[in-house]
Design an enzyme around this catalytic site. Structure first.
Site, PDB file in Angstrom:
ATOM      1  N   TYR A 159       1.145  -1.482  -0.137  1.00  0.00           N
ATOM      2  CA  TYR A 159      -0.003  -0.114  -0.257  1.00  0.00           C
ATOM      3  C   TYR A 159       1.120   1.110   0.238  1.00  0.00           C
ATOM      4  O   TYR A 159       1.221   2.065  -0.825  1.00  0.00           O
ATOM      5  CB  TYR A 159      -1.167   0.032   1.029  1.00  0.00           C
ATOM      6  CG  TYR A 159      -1.692   0.976   1.321  1.00  0.00           C
ATOM      7  CD1 TYR A 159      -3.145   1.321   1.003  1.00  0.00           C
ATOM      8  CD2 TYR A 159      -1.422   2.266   2.271  1.00  0.00           C
ATOM      9  CE1 TYR A 159      -3.596   1.975   0.706  1.00  0.00           C
ATOM     10  CE2 TYR A 159      -2.464   3.705   2.332  1.00  0.00           C
ATOM     11  CZ  TYR A 159      -3.274   3.395   1.780  1.00  0.00           C
ATOM     12  OH  TYR A 159      -4.030   4.434   1.491  1.00  0.00           O
ATOM     13  N   LYS A 163       1.537   3.968  -2.679  1.00  0.00           N
ATOM     14  CA  LYS A 163       0.909   5.696  -2.709  1.00  0.00           C
ATOM     15  C   LYS A 163       2.092   6.664  -3.767  1.00  0.00           C
ATOM     16  O   LYS A 163       2.592   7.861  -3.367  1.00  0.00           O
ATOM     17  CB  LYS A 163       0.341   5.966  -0.921  1.00  0.00           C
ATOM     18  CG  LYS A 163      -0.606   5.132  -0.928  1.00  0.00           C
ATOM     19  CD  LYS A 163      -1.842   6.235  -2.124  1.00  0.00           C
ATOM     20  CE  LYS A 163      -2.733   5.659  -1.581  1.00  0.00           C
ATOM     21  NZ  LYS A 163      -4.395   6.172  -2.401  1.00  0.00           N
TER      22      LYS A 163
HETATM   23  N1  LIG Z   1      -9.329   6.013   5.066  1.00  0.00           N
HETATM   24  C1  LIG Z   1      -7.901   6.226   5.373  1.00  0.00           C
HETATM   25  O1  LIG Z   1      -7.252   6.548   7.232  1.00  0.00           O
HETATM   26  C2  LIG Z   1      -6.882   6.756   4.531  1.00  0.00           C
HETATM   27  C3  LIG Z   1      -5.758   7.134   5.033  1.00  0.00           C
HETATM   28  C4  LIG Z   1      -4.563   7.860   3.873  1.00  0.00           C
HETATM   29  C5  LIG Z   1      -5.144   7.832   2.105  1.00  0.00           C
HETATM   30  N2  LIG Z   1      -6.805   7.381   2.714  1.00  0.00           N
HETATM   31  C6  LIG Z   1      -6.872   8.010   0.886  1.00  0.00           C
HETATM   32  O2  LIG Z   1      -7.463   8.136   0.748  1.00  0.00           O
HETATM   33  C7  LIG Z   1      -8.443   7.561  -0.220  1.00  0.00           C
HETATM   34  C8  LIG Z   1      -9.651   6.917  -0.306  1.00  0.00           C
HETATM   35  O3  LIG Z   1      -9.638   6.685   0.922  1.00  0.00           O
HETATM   36  P1  LIG Z   1     -10.917   6.087   1.002  1.00  0.00           P
HETATM   37  O4  LIG Z   1     -10.674   5.677   3.072  1.00  0.00           O
HETATM   38  O5  LIG Z   1     -12.688   7.021   1.126  1.00  0.00           O
HETATM   39  O6  LIG Z   1     -11.684   4.406   1.518  1.00  0.00           O
HETATM   40  P2  LIG Z   1     -12.751   4.025   0.864  1.00  0.00           P
HETATM   41  O7  LIG Z   1     -13.286   2.633   0.758  1.00  0.00           O
HETATM   42  O8  LIG Z   1     -13.769   4.549   1.598  1.00  0.00           O
HETATM   43  O9  LIG Z   1     -13.638   4.817  -0.506  1.00  0.00           O
HETATM   44  C9  LIG Z   1     -12.811   4.404  -1.571  1.00  0.00           C
HETATM   45  C10 LIG Z   1     -13.787   4.710  -2.857  1.00  0.00           C
HETATM   46  O10 LIG Z   1     -13.164   3.815  -4.043  1.00  0.00           O
HETATM   47  C11 LIG Z   1     -13.922   3.711  -4.352  1.00  0.00           C
HETATM   48  N3  LIG Z   1     -12.995   2.447  -5.885  1.00  0.00           N
HETATM   49  C12 LIG Z   1     -11.580   1.690  -4.892  1.00  0.00           C
HETATM   50  N4  LIG Z   1     -11.516   1.356  -7.029  1.00  0.00           N
HETATM   51  C13 LIG Z   1     -12.151   2.108  -7.322  1.00  0.00           C
HETATM   52  C14 LIG Z   1     -11.508   2.102  -9.462  1.00  0.00           C
HETATM   53  N5  LIG Z   1     -10.934   1.032  -9.551  1.00  0.00           N
HETATM   54  N6  LIG Z   1     -13.062   2.099  -9.298  1.00  0.00           N
HETATM   55  C15 LIG Z   1     -13.578   3.528  -8.786  1.00  0.00           C
HETATM   56  N7  LIG Z   1     -14.171   3.666  -7.815  1.00  0.00           N
HETATM   57  C16 LIG Z   1     -12.769   3.135  -7.224  1.00  0.00           C
HETATM   58  C17 LIG Z   1     -13.917   2.649  -3.722  1.00  0.00           C
HETATM   59  O11 LIG Z   1     -16.176   1.736  -4.105  1.00  0.00           O
HETATM   60  C18 LIG Z   1     -15.086   3.494  -3.011  1.00  0.00           C
HETATM   61  O12 LIG Z   1     -16.107   3.912  -3.144  1.00  0.00           O
HETATM   62  C19 LIG Z   1      -8.151   5.971  -1.102  1.00  0.00           C
HETATM   63  O13 LIG Z   1      -6.860   6.473  -1.913  1.00  0.00           O
HETATM   64  C20 LIG Z   1      -6.933   6.158  -0.045  1.00  0.00           C
HETATM   65  O14 LIG Z   1      -5.663   5.599   0.080  1.00  0.00           O
HETATM   66  C21 LIG Z   1      -7.428   6.900   2.911  1.00  0.00           C
END
Ligand SMILES: NC(=O)c1ccc[n+]([C@@H]2O[C@H](COP(=O)([O-])OP(=O)(O)OC[C@H]3O[C@@H](n4cnc5c(N)ncnc54)[C@H](O)[C@@H]3O)[C@@H](O)[C@H]2O)c1
Length: 261
Positions: A159, A163
């Protein structure tokens, strides 16, 4: 929505906009006056678009897998069909698959994380570039993570690597695209209260472990709380709009001081 709002006249495409950070970004951009295309694999993105419309904004939902060339191109085509232009792309779609250790990460998990977290950014940005360039004020915001950018974290090897690849890609894109009036920046969240982490963690751990882990994590965050999706969306909104028009090639950590030095 708001007369004379900051993003009036702009069109923004948000990948992964059906829930979590992505839906908060889509709604925040709409409140600031942008017309928004919500792109996601999950059909619940339609509900986010409906919510925006009910509050007086304009949004469409496009069901597409942005990790594929065809899905990325479809997302951009449908946005242009609906709104006729594209000013900003927020590459937010991402997945997390935890592994016991780096050497135990199954090959299919490696492939999935690199495809969704990295290739979707590459492919959607490439598909959107002609429209972003035509806008004359194009902006790409990529959602990275503090993991892979500033710190490592057990179980997060691939992961973090996916990133880090996003940050690396963005730095060169920023240099190449600046003369073409397209800015490229990243937002690197710390821990955000969304379903993504909880769902993965609970697959291999009991609920009590999550609660104990949460306490330890919270104690490591100087601000003392997880980020809300809205707090990430606020920084994305700044990078999308004109107030940041001299900012490119940057990665802004939004982590409550977790990785502070
Ligand atoms: N939640 C955290 O703590 C955190 C921390 C750092 C970074 N992030 C990053 O933030 C972003 C959003 O995370 P989140 O926590 O809201 O996740 P989440 O799982 O709640 O939402 C992610 C969304 O992306 C969609 N998705 C996944 N693969 C896809 C694809 N191939 N095509 C289209 N849509 C797709 C999913 O259906 C979902 O609706 C991600 O890139 C994640 O890596 C999250």
């Amino acid at each position: 929505m708001n007369a004379g709002a900051e993003l009036d006249g702009r069109v923004c495409l948000v990948t992964g906009g059906a829930r979590g950070i992505g839906s908060a970004i889509a709604e925040a951009l709409a409140i600031a006056g942008a017309r928004v295309a919500i792109v996601d694999l999950a059909h619940s993105g339609e509900e986010v678009a409906d919510r925006i419309a009910r509050s007086g904004g304009e949004a469409i939902f496009v069901c597409a897998d942005v990790s594929s060339v065809e899905g990325a191109e479809l997302a951009v085509e449908e946005t242009l069909r609906a709104f006729g232009r594209l000013d900003s792309l927020v590459n937010n779609a991402g997945i997390l698959r935890l592994a016991d250790s780096f050497e135990d990460t199954p090959d299919d998990q490696v492939d999935d994380m690199l495809r969704v977290n990295f290739l979707s950014v590459f492919r959607t940005s490439r598909a959107a570039l002609p429209a972003l360039e035509s806008s004359g004020r194009g902006s790409i915001v990529n959602i990275a993570s503090m993991v892979g950018h500033r710190i490592g974290m057990p179980s997060h090897a691939v992961y973090g690597a996916s990133k880090a690849a996003v940050v690396g890609l963005s730095m060169t894109m920023a240099i190449e695209l600046a003369p073409r009036s397209v800015r490229v920046n990243c937002v690197a969240p710390g821990v955000v209260a969304t379903d993504l982490y909880v769902e993965q963690f609970l697959k291999s751990n009991p609920r009590e472990a999550l609660d104990a882990g949460s306490e330890r994590t919270l104690a490591a965050i100087p601000i003392g709380s997880y980020a809300s999706p809205q707090q990430i969306a606020d920084v994305v909104g700044f990078l999308v709009g004109g107030r940041s028009d001299y900012v490119t090639g940057q990665t802004i950590l939004v982590d409550g001081g977790y990785t502070g030095i």
